[in-house]
Design an enzyme around this catalytic site. Sequence first.
Site, PDB file in Angstrom:
ATOM      1  N   ASP A  56       5.167  12.546  -2.360  1.00 14.28           N
ATOM      2  CA  ASP A  56       5.770  12.001  -1.153  1.00 14.28           C
ATOM      3  C   ASP A  56       6.619  10.813  -1.635  1.00 14.28           C
ATOM      4  OD1 ASP A  56       6.025  11.326   1.685  1.00 14.28           O
ATOM      5  OD2 ASP A  56       4.768   9.617   1.170  1.00 14.28           O
ATOM      6  N   ASP A 110       8.192   7.836   0.474  1.00 12.83           N
ATOM      7  CA  ASP A 110       7.975   6.539   1.089  1.00 12.83           C
ATOM      8  C   ASP A 110       6.482   6.192   1.085  1.00 12.83           C
ATOM      9  OD1 ASP A 110       8.724   4.262   2.335  1.00 12.83           O
ATOM     10  OD2 ASP A 110       8.993   5.159   4.312  1.00 12.83           O
TER      11      ASP A 110
HETATM   12  P1  B16 Z   1      13.952   9.571   8.345  1.00 15.80           P
HETATM   13  P2  B16 Z   1       7.854  10.044   3.666  1.00 15.80           P
HETATM   14  C1  B16 Z   1       8.769   9.292   6.068  1.00 15.80           C
HETATM   15  O1  B16 Z   1       8.941   9.363   4.675  1.00 15.80           O
HETATM   16  C2  B16 Z   1       8.447   7.866   6.485  1.00 15.80           C
HETATM   17  O2  B16 Z   1       7.180   7.476   5.979  1.00 15.80           O
HETATM   18  C3  B16 Z   1       8.410   7.782   7.990  1.00 15.80           C
HETATM   19  O3  B16 Z   1       8.137   6.443   8.387  1.00 15.80           O
HETATM   20  C4  B16 Z   1       9.759   8.249   8.567  1.00 15.80           C
HETATM   21  O4  B16 Z   1       9.727   8.217   9.982  1.00 15.80           O
HETATM   22  C5  B16 Z   1      10.026   9.665   8.072  1.00 15.80           C
HETATM   23  O5  B16 Z   1      10.014   9.692   6.658  1.00 15.80           O
HETATM   24  C6  B16 Z   1      11.361  10.192   8.558  1.00 15.80           C
HETATM   25  O6  B16 Z   1      12.395   9.421   7.976  1.00 15.80           O
HETATM   26  O7  B16 Z   1      14.169   8.889   9.661  1.00 15.80           O
HETATM   27  O8  B16 Z   1      14.633   8.870   7.180  1.00 15.80           O
HETATM   28  O9  B16 Z   1      14.273  11.043   8.389  1.00 15.80           O
HETATM   29  O10 B16 Z   1       6.659   9.130   3.662  1.00 15.80           O
HETATM   30  O11 B16 Z   1       7.551  11.439   4.176  1.00 15.80           O
HETATM   31  O12 B16 Z   1       8.597  10.051   2.351  1.00 15.80           O
HETATM   32 MG    MG Z   2       4.746   8.451   2.838  1.00 20.38          MG
END
Ligand code: B16
Ligand code: MG
Length: 210
Positions: A7, A9
């Site tokens: 993953d 983030d």
């Molecule tokens: P986006 P991951 C996630 O990343 C984030 O943790 C989450 O907070 C966010 O809402 C989601 O991606 C969507 O992100 O708006 O940039 O499409 O932890 O799956 O890498």
């Molecule tokens: Mg994450």
Amino acid sequence: MKAVIFDLDGVILSTDDYHYQAWKKMADEEGVYFDRKINNRLRGVSRMESLNIILEKAQREYGLKEKHVLCERKNGYYRKLLNHITSKAIFTGAIDFIEFLKNKGYKVAIGSSSKNATFIVKRVGLEILFDAISDGNNIIKSKPDPEVFIKAAEMLKIDPKDCVVVEDAKAGIDAGNRAKMKTIAVGEAVNYKKADYSFSDINKIDKNLF
Ligand code: B16
Ligand code: MG
């Protein structure tokens, strides 16, 4: 095991504060209460699902069209903030660990819910390390659905049962389990009982497992 799917983030780096600032600006403009505690519930959750959580505090109902506009607005604020992200955002030990795996012959991929994942990976100069990036743009269902990890395994041409997922969100661990992959919980998901292994962060993962 033949591949490790990370993953992004909360595992490799953190964009938490950028997400928080962008959602906060949008919520303030809409007059909707939002704080860091609510922001914590958005970890690993898709953009629209995040908005739905934020709108639980709204005084009125929002239509689907309006919600798409709000998501776009938030993403605009977020992308502006992302222009400031540098390699300093990468967690200690992340690059070392990925290089260790590659030297051992493992394939490595990203499996992220974010539609901005590829942009972020490139921006911090990590794209060279990954054999594949599966992100929010190539999936219909978000975690805990296993789709993003199954797609990553397909891109790598590795059987899901030979993959390990590293995740900081409980929904991501559930997704990894549903994909029939081994799971390692880090960060916010540490000690989640459904994970096969658990470490405080990427720097603490036991290399003897590989
Ligand atoms: P986006 P991951 C996630 O990343 C984030 O943790 C989450 O907070 C966010 O809402 C989601 O991606 C969507 O992100 O708006 O940039 O499409 O932890 O799956 O890498
Ligand atoms: Mg994450």
